[in-house]
Design a protein around this motif. Structure first.
Motif, PDB file in Angstrom:
ATOM      1  N   ASP A 129       1.278  -1.389  -0.355  1.00 20.36           N
ATOM      2  CA  ASP A 129      -0.277  -0.150  -0.408  1.00 20.36           C
ATOM      3  C   ASP A 129       1.103   1.157   0.080  1.00 20.36           C
ATOM      4  O   ASP A 129       1.652   1.984  -1.023  1.00 20.36           O
ATOM      5  CB  ASP A 129      -0.863  -0.020   1.212  1.00 20.36           C
ATOM      6  CG  ASP A 129      -2.337   1.336   1.139  1.00 20.36           C
ATOM      7  OD1 ASP A 129      -2.284   1.529   0.007  1.00 20.36           O
ATOM      8  OD2 ASP A 129      -2.219   2.108   2.534  1.00 20.36           O
ATOM      9  N   CYS A 130       1.286   1.000   1.189  1.00 22.48           N
ATOM     10  CA  CYS A 130       2.227   2.486   1.455  1.00 22.48           C
ATOM     11  C   CYS A 130       4.057   2.946  -0.372  1.00 22.48           C
ATOM     12  O   CYS A 130       3.798   3.311  -0.398  1.00 22.48           O
ATOM     13  CB  CYS A 130       3.673   2.572   2.235  1.00 22.48           C
ATOM     14  SG  CYS A 130       2.426   2.423   4.146  1.00 22.48           S
ATOM     15  N   ALA A 131       3.816   1.630  -1.018  1.00 23.44           N
ATOM     16  CA  ALA A 131       5.316   1.700  -1.551  1.00 23.44           C
ATOM     17  C   ALA A 131       4.155   2.001  -3.261  1.00 23.44           C
ATOM     18  O   ALA A 131       5.049   3.165  -4.011  1.00 23.44           O
ATOM     19  CB  ALA A 131       5.578   0.618  -2.571  1.00 23.44           C
ATOM     20  N   VAL A 132       3.183   1.993  -3.096  1.00 23.12           N
ATOM     21  CA  VAL A 132       2.523   2.874  -4.133  1.00 23.12           C
ATOM     22  C   VAL A 132       1.216   4.283  -4.365  1.00 23.12           C
ATOM     23  O   VAL A 132       0.003   4.057  -3.017  1.00 23.12           O
ATOM     24  CB  VAL A 132       1.394   1.897  -5.602  1.00 23.12           C
ATOM     25  CG1 VAL A 132       0.317   1.827  -6.722  1.00 23.12           C
ATOM     26  CG2 VAL A 132       2.279  -0.231  -5.857  1.00 23.12           C
ATOM     27  N   ARG A 133       1.383   5.282  -4.579  1.00 23.25           N
ATOM     28  CA  ARG A 133       0.760   6.308  -3.833  1.00 23.25           C
ATOM     29  C   ARG A 133       0.527   6.241  -2.387  1.00 23.25           C
ATOM     30  O   ARG A 133       0.026   6.653  -2.351  1.00 23.25           O
ATOM     31  CB  ARG A 133      -0.678   5.581  -4.960  1.00 23.25           C
ATOM     32  CG  ARG A 133      -0.894   5.468  -6.123  1.00 23.25           C
ATOM     33  CD  ARG A 133      -2.333   5.251  -6.733  1.00 23.25           C
ATOM     34  NE  ARG A 133      -2.773   5.404  -7.943  1.00 23.25           N
ATOM     35  CZ  ARG A 133      -3.134   6.254  -8.589  1.00 23.25           C
ATOM     36  NH1 ARG A 133      -3.195   7.356  -8.269  1.00 23.25           N
ATOM     37  NH2 ARG A 133      -3.291   5.798  -9.809  1.00 23.25           N
ATOM     38  N   GLY A 134       1.269   6.176  -1.652  1.00 24.31           N
ATOM     39  CA  GLY A 134       1.811   6.360  -0.596  1.00 24.31           C
ATOM     40  C   GLY A 134       0.538   5.559   0.358  1.00 24.31           C
ATOM     41  O   GLY A 134      -0.215   4.560  -0.217  1.00 24.31           O
TER      42      GLY A 134
END
Ligand code: HEM
Length: 318
Positions: free
Chosen positions: A69-74
């Motif tokens: 989740d965090c690695a893509v679009r925050g």
């Protein structure tokens, strides 16, 4: 007040006034929901405990879901969105190996949160995921660290935006990826310790068996037994204690028993070997650095009320 003290006070005030407007991360704090949902942490922990008791896949799947989740679009729970046209993060090539147990853990926690009338639709899915990831770590024997809260949920998800590191990455590629998230090499090495729980399919490491000089021959033999006929099987990322969150992952690397190329390279490359040795020798140091790195990961691309929402259903925008 002496002149020097006056000047110091003046500059402090002037600097304060000139600091840029609050950044998105400035809104994050552990007690963000204290007024609206005072029992939030207990509710989420109980729900995650139930998921973990139900399936050994739940804890690793939930931790990995938070990273994706965090690695893509925050960290905006965009990884959970279902688009009617099928173009979304979780159905991308790199997203489709995320296990349903992770999504179900967050959905279960969200339902539990919403069953309290005070909390209903007031806690973001992104925050529930951040708490659930911490609880997955803790309930597997890892550190019980504080989670900063106050993220808003994103409204968009597309397969094309998914860029996550691959098991074939070398140290420079890993560092480049993590520095793009504002994270250091030390953060990256500590976060890779997330591979102390969970498993990988043969397709992700099969090419290494026998071909990788850094791999212990007996371990390679063992892996060949896990992948009869190619890509169908799986192996644990930490064969020593696959369900326990501990520092065995780093000890494995020292013994040439890292499963992914991106794991073993942390010991093979002299620039990162020192940190691996440190965590292998000192579990407390690993836990402290892991907790700090998870907090930094949790600050990536945080949304505010201006560009996000509190999703009623984690799978769909409101
Ligand atoms: C450093 C770069 C990373 C690479 C190259 C990487 C790669 C992978 C791969 C290839 C798998 C196996 C997926 C499968 O077979 O379905 C995996 C699993 C996993 N990863 Fe990572 N990962 C990285 C970082 C992280 C981080 C930062 C975390 C969390 C802190 C994490 C947590 C996990 C977990 C818990 C699993 C097991 C999932 C399960 O059993 O369901 N990984 N990773």
């Amino acid at each position: 007040m002496r002149r020097s003290q006056f000047l110091a006070a003046f500059f402090l005030l002037a600097f304060g006034a000139l600091t840029p407007p609050m950044t998105a991360t400035a809104q994050l704090r552990p007690d963000y929901y204290a007024g609206v949902c005072p029992n939030l942490e207990g509710i989420v922990r109980d729900a995650v405990r139930q998921s973990v008791a139900h399936s050994p896949l739940a804890a690793p799947a939930t931790l990995r879901l938070f990273f994706h989740d965090c690695a893509v679009r925050g960290c905006d729970a965009s990884v959970m969105l279902i688009n009617p046209d099928g173009d979304d993060e979780w159905r991308s090539l790199d997203g489709m190996t995320l296990k349903p147990e992770g999504f179900n853990t967050v959905m279960g926690a969200k339902a539990a949160v919403d069953s309290d009338p005070r909390c209903r639709n007031r806690v973001s899915c992104a925050d529930i995921l951040a708490l659930a990831a911490r609880d997955a770590v803790f309930l597997s024997g890892g550190p019980d660290y504080q989670v900063e809260l106050g993220r808003y949920d994103g409204r968009a998800s597309t397969g094309g935006s998914v860029m996550i590191p691959h098991g074939t990455f070398d140290l420079d590629q890993l560092n480049a990826f993590f520095s793009g998230l504002g994270l250091s090499q030390t953060d990256m090495i500590a976060l890779s310790g997330g591979h102390t729980i969970g498993a990988a399919s043969c397709g992700f490491f099969g090419y290494r068996m026998g071909a990788d000089a850094g791999m212990d021959p007996a371990f390679a033999e063992q892996l060949r037994g896990r992948c009869p006929g190619g890509a169908a099987g799986f192996a644990f990322l930490d064969a020593a204690t696959p369900l326990r969150f501990d520092n065995e992952y780093y000890r494995n690397l020292r013994a040439g028993k890292g499963l992914l190329g991106s794991d073993q390279v942390l010991y093979a490359d002299p620039r990162s070997r020192g940190a691996v040795d440190r965590y292998a020798d000192d579990e407390g140091a690993f836990f402290a650095d892991f907790a700090a790195a998870m907090a930094r990961l949790g600050r990536v691309g945080v949304r505010t009320a201006a560009d996000g929402e509190i999703r009623r259903d984690c799978r769909f925008p409101n």
